[in-house]
Design an enzyme around this catalytic site. Sequence first.
Site, PDB file in Angstrom:
ATOM      1  N   SER A 169       0.830  -1.209   0.000  1.00  0.00           N
ATOM      2  CA  SER A 169       0.000   0.000   0.000  1.00  0.00           C
ATOM      3  C   SER A 169       0.863   1.256   0.000  1.00  0.00           C
ATOM      4  O   SER A 169       1.647   1.462  -0.929  1.00  0.00           O
ATOM      5  CB  SER A 169      -0.964  -0.054   1.197  1.00  0.00           C
ATOM      6  N   ASP A 264      -9.874  -4.143  -5.102  1.00  0.00           N
ATOM      7  CA  ASP A 264      -9.068  -3.151  -4.405  1.00  0.00           C
ATOM      8  C   ASP A 264      -9.290  -1.803  -5.081  1.00  0.00           C
ATOM      9  O   ASP A 264      -9.238  -1.701  -6.312  1.00  0.00           O
ATOM     10  CB  ASP A 264      -7.592  -3.553  -4.492  1.00  0.00           C
ATOM     11  N   HIS A 294      -8.150  -4.784  -0.741  1.00  0.00           N
ATOM     12  CA  HIS A 294      -6.947  -4.084  -0.306  1.00  0.00           C
ATOM     13  C   HIS A 294      -6.495  -4.698   1.022  1.00  0.00           C
ATOM     14  O   HIS A 294      -7.300  -4.918   1.927  1.00  0.00           O
ATOM     15  CB  HIS A 294      -7.227  -2.597  -0.122  1.00  0.00           C
TER      16      HIS A 294
END
Length: 320
Positions: A169, A264, A294
Amino acid sequence: MAENPLHPALFRKDAIAEDTAKLNDAIVGLMTPMPEWWNIGPDVTREARRQGRGPFPAPVLSPRARTETIAGRDGNDITLRIIEPRQVNGVYLHIHGGGWVLGSSDQQDPMLEHIADNAHLAVVSVEYRLAPEHPYPAGPDDCEFAAAWLVKNALSRFGTEKLTIGGESAGAHLSAVTLLRMRDRYGYTGFRGANLVYGAYDLSMTPSQRAFGNRRLVLRTIDMQQFYNAFLPTITERRVPDISPLYADLAGLCPALFSVGTQDALVDDTLFMYARWIAAGNEAELAVYPGGAHGFTLFPNRQAEEAAARAEAFLRAVTG
């Protein structure tokens, strides 16, 4: 002809396994009633995460981990969390996720132990400064200084100059930024590989970020907006390459593995960055996980195991 990693079947609803769909529903059910971090404050949310009150399990600390402190650009101390295997073939500079606001270097020790042992890499995870207390460029500066320290000290500390980098991320974003800074500011292009997991590479927001909506599957459109505003409180031009590496000249970078799930909000970021990485003449692999949310690698599930095995194989290959 090589297998197409962007086969349309991967993105169809019927490609999502039942266990993945159940996990996603459970995450949404858990997260929907939770307070927003920007309402209760980042400190409260960070403490809740540390105690396992939220979507992610409470961190399990490794008894093998040790820390080392180096100096940062602003005279601040940067803590490096180090986990070494018995056999060291290279070093993995790890940058944690959390939207530049949450997370820490000690909240994914089991994952880092697996990388250390299965890829035979000394893992060095960066405790970079977080927003909103320390907005851009504090976090990227800390990651840059950690990388520069490794370039100078990896051989003496770990017995190898084979360096790799990666994160999840915001950590994937910071990894890409760090690679670009090392190339442009130090003339260093010696990283062997980058493990870039569901990163954000366009902080002006890709179509998938804008279109995701309000289903609280870890990361929604509003979450991205709030994270960006905390990280970039005074910056409105967000396509600057040091902020959004999707817009950078990507020439001369190392091989990369890009991983993302199809559910995501950042799926476009990975698809676009993968394409631009290759278009710049770099080697790249793409791993797409049907239905993956995610952060899917941080939950106990079959896809997380598959992604971990592929990442470890990639890291072994580039340091072999």
